[in-house]
Design an enzyme around this catalytic site. Structure first.
Site, short mmCIF file in Angstrom:
data_model
loop_
_atom_site.label_atom_id
_atom_site.label_comp_id
_atom_site.label_asym_id
_atom_site.label_seq_id
_atom_site.Cartn_x
_atom_site.Cartn_y
_atom_site.Cartn_z
N LYS A 33 0.82 -1.22 0.00
CA LYS A 33 0.00 0.00 0.00
C LYS A 33 0.86 1.27 0.00
CE LYS A 33 -1.55 1.24 4.00
NZ LYS A 33 -0.95 2.57 4.31
N THR A 34 1.84 1.32 0.87
CA THR A 34 2.66 2.53 0.99
C THR A 34 3.43 2.80 -0.29
OG1 THR A 34 2.88 2.14 3.36
CG2 THR A 34 4.41 3.70 2.37
N ASP A 224 -4.39 8.47 2.84
CA ASP A 224 -3.94 7.16 3.31
C ASP A 224 -4.87 6.68 4.43
OD1 ASP A 224 -2.42 4.90 3.66
OD2 ASP A 224 -0.81 5.90 4.76
N GLU A 225 -4.98 5.37 4.61
CA GLU A 225 -5.83 4.77 5.67
C GLU A 225 -7.24 5.37 5.64
OE1 GLU A 225 -4.74 2.27 7.04
OE2 GLU A 225 -2.59 2.42 7.45
N GLN A 258 -9.66 -3.57 7.56
CA GLN A 258 -8.78 -3.11 8.65
C GLN A 258 -9.34 -1.84 9.30
OE1 GLN A 258 -4.40 -3.64 8.00
NE2 GLN A 258 -4.99 -4.04 5.88
N ARG A 614 -0.40 -9.56 11.09
CA ARG A 614 0.88 -8.96 11.47
C ARG A 614 2.01 -9.98 11.36
NH1 ARG A 614 -0.21 -4.82 9.87
NH2 ARG A 614 -2.06 -5.93 9.19
#
Length: 753
Positions: A33-34, A224-225, A258, A614
């Site tokens: 994603k980043t 973002d997010e 998420q 994670r």
């Protein structure tokens, strides 16, 4: 095409190069994603878009810095001119220029959380309101919620449904406090964190010329997010990008699976309904996971598939299957802590994993206590992230200070901490005078307190405090450590002080206080030499002495390699080679607060999804059949989330001692996959249930022969614990894993004559 695009897969390239119009990038965990977000900005710069025309919004300053650093590597110096930062930091920059238009000075003050709480407390005090009915932190939290939903004081005062709700919650004057707080901030030329967004929206709403200016300036907006945005943040985004003639160049990057911050005001509806607001939306799903092995990815898909409202996707990986997910079932939380620590030692020795690649994740911060204690016993360095070490938390230190002072009247630091907390009207000047008197006359501070007299307010408050402490000390020889600690917590007002705060932070503090009390309860009832070699000494003094060995340990020995302990919320965005997700029990994970609302259960499941993703290579899922909660040993039902994982991806590590028979009855509609009993030999099935008569649990003793309906005949090798918590070690020769540890109050065993 720019060289940096060659490192992207096909879907990532499309998400980066589709720059015009609204775009939604659904980015699964570990999907890059980043990289997509930063390369998209680099691509815009490569196409000739001026850097100041790009607005990139994040949720942390750290994320913004990392974004700029990554862009700089592929796009050069222009990255430093991109407007990249948090909603609050970037909009506060604009407000500095435009604040006078909405009645605030350019050099306005920004109130942090503590400033806001103090101002609210002052208003409540000045208006002679009951601080028990209006806890300052709860009021602050409520005001924050109103602002995040674009509700001004005037709008709130006109909302009859909200006013009726406040009256029902014994806060009928909340709307007046909100108005008073708003006016006091305006008078002081101050904005709190929520105001930075609310007043920016107001600026755009009330001044179309200002709105037009920033719409023309920020031609490309990226978020973002996006799943973590609240109603107000999304409203601002629409103000900037959704207007007549707008190119609607808004790129939202996030993952509905998420979305875990509803308690902060985030709404999953923003991402689920994005297409309804932005017609012609182009959606790209990043479904390839580069982080985790196949077993972990498949388990994650299986779990999240149970959610009702979601954007459907299937995460996949081309990595190897890897280790199976391991499930640990422990008799109680103490055994859970021990066995997790044993597995960490095995990881370090067999897999040679460094500590920093290992994490223990839990639903609530209060759960850290038992793992901290076991890690310290094994000299494994660790760090608490997103919070303090358990024994360093204020509420924990407050109660410990009371208990230390009850045991030791010469403990001046503890006396200073508790004499006016909760507040009793014993001010700083009074304490300074008592300290001077003690120094001048060679007295301890407590002796100075005992000599303080008079009919002043302080004198009467000190007299009541002295009577209370003396009452505590009279009980030292007659009450055990837990009963005395509970009495101190409640009589001192400490328990009510933390119970009155209904905010998220307040609930966490109350859980920590209760976890300390539960630890003392465990100490008084356990036969194990957990705290000291003197297992028979269950006094309060003994307890305090032994936790001092934990709390006084050197917190920083120059180590840089730590096992990470954190809540699942704090773990979002991180990754580890090995993850231990602990406490997987109904009413703990999922939380008891989510039980009555399907949407809340869905959010808890998303939180579980975040937790298991994670892990890169190793994942342990653990639960305890019983644990102390609110001073009682409680039997736990296994979390529904454990049951939703495909058994093909899971196994139980060797040597697990599993008391299958005392598992709770499965909920209606639950498969019970994690409650299946091991294979039992035919001889064990020949017991006639019609003639089987269970003996009373307290009759079971070491050396006895017993019958079990499933396991057959066995020999009791050992019985540990007291009363309802007695656990028997029994060998059943006719089953695959003959040695079993069984909690007797749940087992059905017949003594063989």
């Amino acid at each position: 095409m720019a060289d940096f695009l060659s490192s992207l897969n096909d879907v990532q390239q499309q998400a980066v190069t589709t720059t015009e119009g609204p775009v939604l990038v659904i980015a699964g965990p570990g999907s890059g994603k980043t990289r997509v977000l930063t390369y998209r900005i680099a691509w815009l710069l490569h196409k000739g878009v001026p850097p100041h025309a790009i607005l990139a919004l994040t949720f942390t300053n750290k994320a913004a810095r990392e974004m700029k650093e990554r862009i700089a590597k592929v796009a050069g110096r222009a990255a430093s001119q991109v407007w990249a930062g948090t909603f609050h930091s970037l909009f506060s920059r604009i407000l500095r220029l435009e604040a006078e238009k909405i009645g605030f000075p350019r050099d306005f003050t920004i109130y942090d959380t503590e400033d806001s709480k103090n101002l609210i407390a002052a208003i409540i005090r000045e208006w002679n309101l009951d601080k028990e009915a209006y806890p300052a932190n709860a009021v602050r939290h409520r005001i924050s919620g109103a602002k995040s939903n674009l509700i001004t004081p005037r709008m709130y005062a006109q909302d009859q449904e909200r006013l009726q709700s406040d009256t029902a919650n014994r806060m009928p004057l909340f709307y007046k406090i909100y108005e008073g707080y708003y006016q006091r901030c305006l008078k002081a030329g101050a904005l709190d964190f929520d105001d930075l967004l609310l007043q920016f929206y107001r600026l755009l709403q009330e001044h179309p010329d200002v709105a037009d200016h920033y719409r023309q300036r920020f031609r490309y907006v990226l978020v973002d997010e996006f799943q973590d945005t609240n109603f107000l943040q999304y409203a601002i985004l629409k103000k900037l990008t959704l207007y007549p003639g707008s190119p609607r160049n808004l790129c939202a990057v996030g993952d509905d699976a998420q979305s875990i911050y509803a308690f902060r005001g985030a709404t999953i509806d923003n991402i689920l309904h994005f297409e309804q607001d932005y017609a012609g939306l182009k959606t790209f799903k990043l479904e390839q996971n580069y982080r985790s092995t196949r077993h972990i990815v498949e388990a994650a898909n299986k779990v999240i598939g149970h959610n009702r409202r979601q954007i459907r996707k299937t995460i996949w990986t081309d990595q190897e299957e890897g280790h199976r997910i391991r499930v640990i079932r422990a008799i109680n939380d103490t055994e859970e802590g021990r066995r997790v620590t044993d597995q960490i030692m095995e990881l370090k020795n067999r897999e040679h994993l460094p500590n920093h690649e290992i994490a223990i994740l839990y639903r609530t911060n209060a759960q850290s206590r038992i793992f901290e204690e076991h890690l310290r016993r094994h000299n494994i360095p660790y760090r608490i992230y997103g919070g303090q070490s358990f024994y360093q938390r204020k509420e924990v230190k407050d109660l410990i200070a009371y208990l230390r002072f009850v045991v030791n009247a010469r403990d001046e630091e503890s006396l200073k901490r508790v004499i006016n907390f909760p507040r009793r009207g014993i001010g700083d000047s009074t304490m300074e005078g008592l300290a001077r008197q003690a120094s001048d006359q060679g007295l301890t501070l407590w002796e100075s307190v005992l000599r303080f007299g008079g009919q002043t307010r302080s004198g009467k408050a000190i007299a009541r405090f002295v009577d209370m402490v003396n009452g505590f000390r009279e009980k030292i020889t007659t009450l055990n450590a837990y009963d005395l600690a509970l009495w101190v917590a409640k009589t001192s007002g400490l328990y009510d002080e933390y119970a009155s705060d209904t905010s998220v932070e307040g609930i966490s503090r109350r859980e920590n206080l209760q976890a300390l009390l539960d630890g003392i309860k465990e100490f008084t009832e356990s036969d194990e030499e957990v705290y000291t070699g003197e297992a028979t000494d269950k006094s309060l003094s003994s307890y305090l002495q032994n936790i001092a060995l934990l709390t006084d340990a050197d917190e920083d020995k120059g180590e840089t390699d730590f096992v990470s302990l954190m809540s699942v919320h704090a773990a979002k965005g991180l990754e580890f080679e090995a993850v231990f997700l602990v406490g997987l029990e109904e009413q703990l994970f999922p939380s008891f607060m989510s039980m009555n609302n399907p949407d809340d259960i869905d959010e808890e499941r998303r939180l579980f999804y975040v937790a298991i993703t994670r892990a890169k290579s190793h994942l342990w899922l653990t639960h305890a059949l019983s644990r102390y909660r609110y001073g009682q040993m409680r039997h736990n039902e296994v979390s529904r989330f454990l049951e939703e994982i495909d058994l093909a991806s899971a196994e139980e590590p060797g040597g697990v001692r599993e008391p299958q028979v005392q598992m709770a009855t499965p909920r209606s509609g639950v498969s019970g996959a994690f409650r299946t009993a091991p294979t039992v030999a035919a001889s064990a099935r020949k017991i006639d249930p019609t003639t089987f008569q269970p003996s009373l649990p307290h009759q079971i003793r070491a050396g006895m022969k017993v019958l079990h309906l499933k396991f057959g005949e066995g020999e009791v090798r050992q019985v540990e614990g007291q009363t309802d918590n007695r656990v028997a070690t029994i060998v059943f020769p006719d089953i695959d894993q003959p040695e079993r540890r069984i909690m007797l109050r749940f087992a059905k065993l017949q003594i063989v004559e």
